[in-house]
Motif scaffolding. Structure first.
Motif, PDB file in Angstrom:
ATOM      1  N   ALA A 310      -6.979   9.837   0.822  1.00  0.00           N
ATOM      2  CA  ALA A 310      -6.796   8.900   1.937  1.00  0.00           C
ATOM      3  C   ALA A 310      -6.314   7.544   1.438  1.00  0.00           C
ATOM      4  O   ALA A 310      -5.449   6.904   2.060  1.00  0.00           O
ATOM      5  CB  ALA A 310      -8.105   8.741   2.707  1.00  0.00           C
ATOM      6  N   GLU A 311      -6.845   7.096   0.303  1.00  0.00           N
ATOM      7  CA  GLU A 311      -6.469   5.791  -0.239  1.00  0.00           C
ATOM      8  C   GLU A 311      -5.011   5.801  -0.707  1.00  0.00           C
ATOM      9  O   GLU A 311      -4.264   4.837  -0.477  1.00  0.00           O
ATOM     10  CB  GLU A 311      -7.409   5.425  -1.387  1.00  0.00           C
ATOM     11  CG  GLU A 311      -8.838   5.104  -0.956  1.00  0.00           C
ATOM     12  CD  GLU A 311      -9.640   6.313  -0.478  1.00  0.00           C
ATOM     13  OE1 GLU A 311     -10.608   6.134   0.277  1.00  0.00           O
ATOM     14  OE2 GLU A 311      -9.291   7.454  -0.866  1.00  0.00           O
ATOM     15  N   ALA A 312      -4.604   6.894  -1.350  1.00  0.00           N
ATOM     16  CA  ALA A 312      -3.199   7.017  -1.750  1.00  0.00           C
ATOM     17  C   ALA A 312      -2.299   7.052  -0.519  1.00  0.00           C
ATOM     18  O   ALA A 312      -1.177   6.520  -0.531  1.00  0.00           O
ATOM     19  CB  ALA A 312      -3.000   8.278  -2.591  1.00  0.00           C
ATOM     20  N   GLY A 313      -2.796   7.655   0.557  1.00  0.00           N
ATOM     21  CA  GLY A 313      -2.036   7.678   1.801  1.00  0.00           C
ATOM     22  C   GLY A 313      -1.827   6.289   2.371  1.00  0.00           C
ATOM     23  O   GLY A 313      -0.758   5.985   2.926  1.00  0.00           O
ATOM     24  N   ARG A 314      -2.827   5.422   2.232  1.00  0.00           N
ATOM     25  CA  ARG A 314      -2.666   4.043   2.722  1.00  0.00           C
ATOM     26  C   ARG A 314      -1.603   3.313   1.912  1.00  0.00           C
ATOM     27  O   ARG A 314      -0.807   2.542   2.458  1.00  0.00           O
ATOM     28  CB  ARG A 314      -3.999   3.300   2.653  1.00  0.00           C
ATOM     29  CG  ARG A 314      -4.993   3.799   3.675  1.00  0.00           C
ATOM     30  CD  ARG A 314      -6.185   2.891   3.859  1.00  0.00           C
ATOM     31  NE  ARG A 314      -7.113   3.548   4.768  1.00  0.00           N
ATOM     32  CZ  ARG A 314      -8.155   4.274   4.382  1.00  0.00           C
ATOM     33  NH1 ARG A 314      -8.422   4.396   3.098  1.00  0.00           N
ATOM     34  NH2 ARG A 314      -8.933   4.864   5.266  1.00  0.00           N
ATOM     35  N   MET A 315      -1.591   3.541   0.600  1.00  0.00           N
ATOM     36  CA  MET A 315      -0.565   2.914  -0.230  1.00  0.00           C
ATOM     37  C   MET A 315       0.815   3.427   0.163  1.00  0.00           C
ATOM     38  O   MET A 315       1.775   2.655   0.275  1.00  0.00           O
ATOM     39  CB  MET A 315      -0.839   3.216  -1.708  1.00  0.00           C
ATOM     40  CG  MET A 315       0.052   2.459  -2.668  1.00  0.00           C
ATOM     41  SD  MET A 315      -0.256   0.675  -2.566  1.00  0.00           S
ATOM     42  CE  MET A 315       0.647   0.088  -3.982  1.00  0.00           C
TER      43      MET A 315
END
Length: 376
Positions: A310-315
């Protein structure tokens, strides 16, 4: 009646105690015979090559590398692996690189890699860094072209600091392309204030309370809890192994909670990353530079249960909003165990193999942009 019952309970207690002591002694013997002692601790973080920069001098940069500095660190071996020595040398321009001219040579296509300790190459030799492993891949793909890939990574920096560093120092290198190597720690650190009352995860508090560390520590000044734990670990292989496993579980849990907290939507960390990306994007547009963002994955869950999807998706979404090409390097490392890709058993920084895999994947991603710039 009461006395006889007390005697029976006492005998049962003594037998249980004796059985427990015997079990612990047998477990201690088994651990020693099997050679299950944890690997030696890697060198502690070294700050002798770091130069703290005042806000008046270089706003937003925080710290840089000391030009002309050098230090050697020994990474202890384990099992069949011998000790490994890594020498960190900072050139006269303040980068962990071979000497190179600040002014771009005529006809050269210059790529600068911004990032933190992963880009810098903590725990590995200079030739094992991703920047250096990109060079032959791009030379093979673009024969005859003079392509430079320069390592401009600075340990302990986040996206905001890297944007300031690009503006105030790296732009003097006249780059044609900026490769920003993002990591999960970019939403924390210098200049990011998480507000009053922020408490570390409970797992981190247990680590401190129990005096746990990633390995045996040889130091004169240690917190009392660590001193007590170290005293037991030095004489008992079983206690050393148990403390090591407890630290891995609790510290890993602490990192997971902390990084996810830093990357919550509209958190101070995410806002800082977004601002930093915006600054880099603006600089690239003004100077006619190509910009590409690559995110290096945290070395855990590479088998399909990656904890920071999810965090990589935000980036990725932030890059999409800014129309900046984004590459997540996770697919390059899938199929490997984290231990195969770590610089050291106690150090999650990528080793030479991890950087080689990532460089090969990244070369494919940036090649079309380079080809367009070179007119090929």
């Amino acid at each position: 009646m009461l006395r006889s019952r007390f005697r029976r309970l006492l005998r049962v207690g003594l037998r249980l105690g004796a059985a427990l002591v015997l079990a612990l002694l047998l477990a201690e013997l088994a651990v020693r015979v099997a050679g299950l002692r944890p690997p030696p601790r890697s060198p502690r973080a070294d700050h002798s090559l770091i130069w703290n920069v005042s806000e008046d001098e270089l706003p937003g940069v925080g710290h840089m590398l000391k030009a002309g500095g050098a230090v050697t660190r020994v990474y202890p071996g384990h099992g069949d692996e011998g000790d490994r020595t890594v020498t960190y040398v900072i050139n006269e321009l303040g980068y962990r690189e071979d000497p190179f001219p600040e002014a771009k040579p005529a006809g050269s296509y210059r790529i600068v890699m911004l990032g933190d300790s992963i880009t810098y190459g903590t725990g590995i030799a200079l030739e094992q860094t991703m920047a250096h492993q990109l060079r032959p891949l791009l030379a093979e793909r673009f024969p005859g072209a003079q392509i430079e890939v320069l390592n401009c990574g600075v340990p302990g920096t986040n996206t905001g600091q890297q944007a300031a560093f690009l503006r105030r120092r790296v732009m003097a290198l006249e780059p044609d392309m900026v490769l920003l190597c993002s990591t999960i720690v970019d939403a924390s650190g210098y200049g990011i204030h998480r507000g009053p009352g922020h408490e570390p995860p409970e797992a981190a508090r247990w680590v401190r309370a129990l005096g746990l560390t990633s390995g045996l520590v040889e130091a004169e000044s240690l917190p009392p809890a660590v001193q007590r734990t170290m005293a037991v670990r030095r004489v008992s292989a079983l206690a050393d192994l148990a403390a090591h496993q407890a630290f891995r579980h609790l510290y890993g849990r602490s990192l997971l909670i902390n990084y996810r907290d830093c990357w919550k939507p509209d958190s101070p960390g995410v806002r800082s990353v977004r601002r930093g990306l915006g600054v880099i994007k603006t600089l690239a547009e003004r100077r006619g530079m190509r910009l590409h963002v690559a995110m290096f994955p945290f070395l855990a869950g590479l088998d399909g249960d990656y904890p920071f999807t999810a965090e990589a998706g935000r980036m990725s979404n932030m890059c999409t909003e800014l129309a900046v090409p984004f590459t997540h390097l996770l697919p390059a490392l899938q199929g490997y165990r984290p231990g195969q890709l770590q610089a050291h058993a106690h150090d999650r920084h990528p080793n030479g193999l991890a950087n080689a895999l990532a460089a090969r994947y990244l070369a494919e991603a940036i090649a079309p942009g380079i080809a367009a710039d070179l007119g090929r």
